[in-house]
Write an enzyme that holds these catalytic residues in place. Structure first.
Site, short mmCIF file in Angstrom:
data_model
loop_
_atom_site.label_atom_id
_atom_site.label_comp_id
_atom_site.label_asym_id
_atom_site.label_seq_id
_atom_site.Cartn_x
_atom_site.Cartn_y
_atom_site.Cartn_z
N ASP A 26 0.82 -1.20 0.00
CA ASP A 26 0.00 0.00 0.00
C ASP A 26 0.86 1.25 0.00
OD1 ASP A 26 -2.26 -1.52 0.07
OD2 ASP A 26 -2.68 -1.23 2.20
N LYS B 112 -4.01 2.74 -2.53
CA LYS B 112 -5.16 3.55 -2.94
C LYS B 112 -5.29 4.73 -1.99
CE LYS B 112 -8.01 0.03 -2.69
NZ LYS B 112 -7.08 -1.07 -2.49
N MET C 135 -11.00 7.73 8.67
CA MET C 135 -11.72 8.53 7.67
C MET C 135 -10.78 9.55 7.06
SD MET C 135 -13.98 11.00 10.17
CE MET C 135 -14.89 11.69 8.81
#
Length: 487
Positions: free
Chosen positions: A254, A276, A389
């Site tokens: 990642d 991502k 988030m």
């Protein structure tokens, strides 16, 4: 030349039969001669006088002596030069002449004049371990060498000599690189090293012969390991994760996996970034599935390296379902998920007898995910919310919690780059959360901890800089600035 230490390129040089010049005839020069002669260098030493121990080497014919003061023509044919005098002007002249002739120079105890540094070394037979601080902290390099000297016994040298001696036979038996890697992994974890440690050289050779005689599989069976890289601090990596990273042929990682973690992996593995980021999918999830399948079917050992933990908002379940459906062998190595690590490094206990009897892990990266949350349950007191988030969604998150009854004064801790050297912790009240985040320009990755326990960050912080807090009067000013910027 700069006085600041530069990052050095490590290099082991073959000096056999090659000329090396040493300028200086005292005790310091004598110490430099020993490793050069051991490496087989043709040493030429220039000095107007010689220490008796140096003179003995000249008389024995082991080194050539150039009498007198330094002259640039002493560098003719030299590959390296060592300036080991106590005269700064002579050392400067040697360094200048070497630079002009493109000869690597080491000036003892003068980092600025040196184009190479001699590392602290540990030798075990043909195996050498070199430690360098770039010349800036030689005492630290020496200290580390002394520690390693006690941890690496002499059997390592015997093992290295065996592998060097049998290198050609191993390559014939295992011509394919991936096959050879697996042979070495099995060999080094087997009885050969154990026999050497026991002083049984014949037993070690017999164990090697048995390992070499084993019939290799007709086709390597590839596999995939889903490995949690943790939040960023390499020290939080598990031992199993470290072992797999050093066995991997391919590492699909990642974007948020820290450079420190990647630096612990096998250097000759293929590294493929598949991370991502919000609104910027470098590689789609289907693309990641295809890469895992391609490399596993080619017989490679694949590590799918994920920030945090693969099974906590990491799509690990989806990837295992895909691997299972295609008959690929897999395993999972958990990692320290961001909520646990960020809370710990910010000094925030996720549960506390006086403040929180439960903790919820929540993800809210987009408006659609906000709509699926149970806001009435999230707004209850005496619980901690650990929220994964994007920082862009903080205002909507704040507004929905307030609309469902969460108190405006509920403490929060917003942790940016948790567990990393650049960690920042922002504390305040829920009502002020988005304004403060904008004011301090908080960027992803950031994790939000909401609840009474978050107030403890101001007193229990232990890692990095103290939390950022803002008095109520300044918050009003920030709100005014925010409104002006929006308008």
């Amino acid at each position: 030349m700069s006085d600041a230490p530069a990052p050095l390129f490590p290099l082991f040089a073959d000096l056999r039969g090659r000329r090396v010049l040493v300028v200086g005839g005292g005790a310091v020069a004598r110490r430099k001669l020993e490793p050069l002669l051991a490496a087989g260098a043709r040493v030429r030493l220039g000095a107007p006088w010689l220490d008796p121990s140096v003179a003995a080497l000249v008389q024995a014919g082991r080194i050539e002596h150039l009498a007198g003061e330094f002259s640039p023509d002493w560098l003719d044919g030299a590959w390296l030069v060592v300036a080991a005098t106590d005269d700064a002007a002579v050392n400067q002249a040697v360094a200048t002449a070497a630079e002009a002739r493109q000869v690597w120079a080491n000036v003892v105890d003068d980092l600025a004049l040196s184009s190479y540094q001699s590392p602290a070394r540990i030798e075990r037979g043909p195996l050498q371990i070199a430690i360098s601080s770039g010349g800036g902290a030689p005492m630290l390099a020496r200290h580390l060498r002394e520690k390693l000297e006690t941890e690496l016994d002499d059997s390592i040298g015997a093992l290295a000599a065996l592998l060097l001696r049998e290198r050609a036979r191993i390559r014939v038996r295992h011509p394919r690189l991936t096959e050879r890697r697996r042979f070495f992994d099995a060999l080094l974890a087997g009885p050969v090293a154990e026999r050497f440690r026991a002083g049984d050289a014949a037993g070690a050779q017999a164990a090697f012969e048995a390992a070499l005689a084993e019939v290799p599989p007709s086709r390597d069976r590839g596999s995939v390991a889903l490995v949690g890289a943790g939040p960023g601090d390499p020290g939080l990596l598990t031992l199993r994760a470290l072992r797999l990273l050093n066995q991997a042929d391919v590492i699909l990682h990642d974007r948020l996996v820290s450079p420190g973690v990647l630096a612990l992996a096998r250097r000759d593995a293929d590294f493929i970034e598949v991370g991502k980021q919000a609104a910027n999918h470098h590689v789609s999830q289907d693309g990641i599935h295809a890469l895992m399948l391609e490399h596993a079917r080619a017989g490679r050992r694949v590590v799918r390296l994920k920030g945090g933990d693969p099974f906590v908002f990491g799509r690990g379940g989806e990837e295992l379902e895909f691997l299972h459906a295609h008959g690929i062998a897999f395993e999972v190595v958990p990692g320290v998920t961001a909520a646990l690590a960020c809370a710990a490094y910010a000094g925030v206990p996720l549960t506390h007898r006086d403040h929180a009897q439960s903790v919820r892990f929540v993800t809210a990266h987009a408006r659609d995910s906000l709509d699926t949350l149970d806001w009435r349950a999230l707004a209850q007191e005496k619980q901690t919310l650990a929220v994964y988030m994007g920082v862009a969604g903080l205002e909507a998150f704040r507004d929905r919690l307030l609309a469902h009854g969460r108190a405006p004064a509920t403490p929060f801790a917003l942790i940016e780059n948790g567990s990393c050297p650049e960690q920042r912790v922002l504390t305040g009240r829920l009502a002020d959360l988005p304004d403060l985040a904008r004011h301090f320009e908080v960027q992803s990755p950031a994790l939000l901890i909401l609840g009474e326990v978050a107030a403890l960050a101001t007193t229990l912080h232990w890692f990095g800089t103290p939390p950022l807090t803002t008095p109520p009067t300044e918050i009003r000013e920030i709100r005014g600035q925010s409104a002006f910027m929006v308008a």
